[in-house]
Design a protein around this motif. Structure first.
Motif, PDB file in Angstrom:
ATOM      1  N   ASN A 175     -15.023  16.428 -38.989  1.00  0.00           N
ATOM      2  CA  ASN A 175     -15.208  17.878 -39.038  1.00  0.00           C
ATOM      3  C   ASN A 175     -15.819  18.361 -40.353  1.00  0.00           C
ATOM      4  O   ASN A 175     -16.060  19.548 -40.515  1.00  0.00           O
ATOM      5  CB  ASN A 175     -13.884  18.595 -38.801  1.00  0.00           C
ATOM      6  N   THR A 176     -16.070  17.498 -41.278  1.00  0.00           N
ATOM      7  CA  THR A 176     -16.646  17.955 -42.545  1.00  0.00           C
ATOM      8  C   THR A 176     -18.172  17.975 -42.438  1.00  0.00           C
ATOM      9  O   THR A 176     -18.785  17.165 -41.739  1.00  0.00           O
ATOM     10  CB  THR A 176     -16.232  17.019 -43.706  1.00  0.00           C
ATOM     11  N   VAL A 177     -18.795  18.921 -43.144  1.00  0.00           N
ATOM     12  CA  VAL A 177     -20.257  19.051 -43.185  1.00  0.00           C
ATOM     13  C   VAL A 177     -20.764  18.000 -44.164  1.00  0.00           C
ATOM     14  O   VAL A 177     -20.226  17.857 -45.257  1.00  0.00           O
ATOM     15  CB  VAL A 177     -20.651  20.473 -43.662  1.00  0.00           C
ATOM     16  N   PRO A 178     -21.799  17.268 -43.750  1.00  0.00           N
ATOM     17  CA  PRO A 178     -22.303  16.242 -44.668  1.00  0.00           C
ATOM     18  C   PRO A 178     -22.803  16.899 -45.963  1.00  0.00           C
ATOM     19  O   PRO A 178     -23.454  17.936 -45.938  1.00  0.00           O
ATOM     20  CB  PRO A 178     -23.458  15.582 -43.920  1.00  0.00           C
ATOM     21  N   ARG A 179     -22.464  16.285 -47.053  1.00  0.00           N
ATOM     22  CA  ARG A 179     -22.870  16.836 -48.347  1.00  0.00           C
ATOM     23  C   ARG A 179     -24.262  16.358 -48.720  1.00  0.00           C
ATOM     24  O   ARG A 179     -24.708  15.305 -48.251  1.00  0.00           O
ATOM     25  CB  ARG A 179     -21.899  16.375 -49.431  1.00  0.00           C
ATOM     26  N   LYS A 180     -24.879  17.167 -49.529  1.00  0.00           N
ATOM     27  CA  LYS A 180     -26.199  16.811 -50.018  1.00  0.00           C
ATOM     28  C   LYS A 180     -26.014  15.707 -51.054  1.00  0.00           C
ATOM     29  O   LYS A 180     -25.179  15.812 -51.948  1.00  0.00           O
ATOM     30  CB  LYS A 180     -26.855  18.035 -50.657  1.00  0.00           C
ATOM     31  N   LEU A 239       3.858   7.391 -37.198  1.00  0.00           N
ATOM     32  CA  LEU A 239       3.536   8.346 -38.253  1.00  0.00           C
ATOM     33  C   LEU A 239       2.260   7.922 -38.985  1.00  0.00           C
ATOM     34  O   LEU A 239       1.377   8.753 -39.253  1.00  0.00           O
ATOM     35  CB  LEU A 239       4.720   8.440 -39.232  1.00  0.00           C
ATOM     36  N   VAL A 240       2.127   6.628 -39.290  1.00  0.00           N
ATOM     37  CA  VAL A 240       0.926   6.119 -39.966  1.00  0.00           C
ATOM     38  C   VAL A 240      -0.305   6.368 -39.108  1.00  0.00           C
ATOM     39  O   VAL A 240      -1.344   6.839 -39.593  1.00  0.00           O
ATOM     40  CB  VAL A 240       1.087   4.609 -40.298  1.00  0.00           C
ATOM     41  N   PHE A 241      -0.185   6.092 -37.808  1.00  0.00           N
ATOM     42  CA  PHE A 241      -1.326   6.333 -36.914  1.00  0.00           C
ATOM     43  C   PHE A 241      -1.671   7.817 -36.827  1.00  0.00           C
ATOM     44  O   PHE A 241      -2.845   8.184 -36.754  1.00  0.00           O
ATOM     45  CB  PHE A 241      -1.061   5.754 -35.523  1.00  0.00           C
ATOM     46  N   ASN A 242      -0.663   8.662 -36.838  1.00  0.00           N
ATOM     47  CA  ASN A 242      -0.929  10.111 -36.830  1.00  0.00           C
ATOM     48  C   ASN A 242      -1.706  10.519 -38.075  1.00  0.00           C
ATOM     49  O   ASN A 242      -2.658  11.314 -37.999  1.00  0.00           O
ATOM     50  CB  ASN A 242       0.365  10.900 -36.725  1.00  0.00           C
ATOM     51  N   LEU A 259      -6.943  11.907 -40.708  1.00  0.00           N
ATOM     52  CA  LEU A 259      -8.021  11.597 -41.658  1.00  0.00           C
ATOM     53  C   LEU A 259      -9.354  11.438 -40.938  1.00  0.00           C
ATOM     54  O   LEU A 259     -10.388  11.915 -41.410  1.00  0.00           O
ATOM     55  CB  LEU A 259      -7.694  10.324 -42.445  1.00  0.00           C
ATOM     56  N   VAL A 260      -9.339  10.757 -39.789  1.00  0.00           N
ATOM     57  CA  VAL A 260     -10.568  10.582 -39.006  1.00  0.00           C
ATOM     58  C   VAL A 260     -11.081  11.942 -38.543  1.00  0.00           C
ATOM     59  O   VAL A 260     -12.278  12.225 -38.614  1.00  0.00           O
ATOM     60  CB  VAL A 260     -10.317   9.624 -37.812  1.00  0.00           C
ATOM     61  N   ASP A 261     -10.166  12.817 -38.051  1.00  0.00           N
ATOM     62  CA  ASP A 261     -10.566  14.157 -37.612  1.00  0.00           C
ATOM     63  C   ASP A 261     -11.172  14.945 -38.765  1.00  0.00           C
ATOM     64  O   ASP A 261     -12.177  15.637 -38.598  1.00  0.00           O
ATOM     65  CB  ASP A 261      -9.367  14.922 -37.037  1.00  0.00           C
TER      66      ASP A 261
END
Length: 174
Positions: free
Chosen positions: A162-167, A148-151, A156-158
């Motif tokens: 997948n987030t757009v880098p912020r300015k 569960l911890v690894f999931n 979190l890594v995904d």
């Protein structure tokens, strides 16, 4: 048999059989250990049959007797006309009240001690099995928790990928 001779526990243990889910000893083996004839032992039991309810002593069925005989390969039972009597631990203890020779009494004490040792070994084995099962359950729960911890870490890594880098804000070094 001399009264001072004790029989190794292994020999007594080898004469204990599991029949009808009960640990029993056969009349022939008991008579040999008590240094009496089998017919004398049976005669004494029949004279005192009220001391031997079904959970203390029973006669083997023909099928049980055949299974027992085949257990030994060649028949060392001779020309037995009657099916053997099987005695549980309580039946063996009761035999001491009808066979009064000092040999029978000493052998009886030794046989009861062997039964007691066997019961202790089985109890220890059972409690060890229970402990092992509890450890397995804990390990199973731990492995589920680790999974569960690894999931969660994978999620979190995904999310981070997948987030757009912020300015960036603040002081800029050009």
């Amino acid at each position: 048999m001399n009264d001072n001779i004790t029989i190794p526990d292994e020999i007594i243990t080898s004469k204990i059989y599991l029949i009808r889910n009960l640990k029993v000893m056969i009349d022939k083996d008991l008579a040999e250990l008590y240094s009496v004839e089998t017919k004398q032992l049976k005669r004494q039991v029949r004279r005192n049959i009220e001391r031997f309810p079904e959970d203390f002593m029973f006669e083997l069925s023909e099928q049980e007797f055949e299974n027992l005989r085949s257990h030994f390969g060649t028949s060392n039972w001779g020309g037995t006309r009657y099916t053997p009597m099987a005695f549980t631990e309580q039946g063996v203890a009761m035999l001491s009240s009808i066979l009064n020779s000092s040999t029978a009494i000493k052998m009886n004490i030794q046989i009861i001690r062997v039964f007691t040792k066997m019961r202790a070994i089985l109890t220890d084995t059972l409690s060890m099995k229970i402990e092992i099962e509890e450890i397995k359950k804990k390990l199973n729960n731990h492995s589920k928790n680790i999974e569960l911890v690894f999931n969660y870490l994978d999620e979190l890594v995904d999310k981070k990928e997948n987030t757009v880098p912020r300015k960036k804000i603040g002081y800029k070094n050009d």
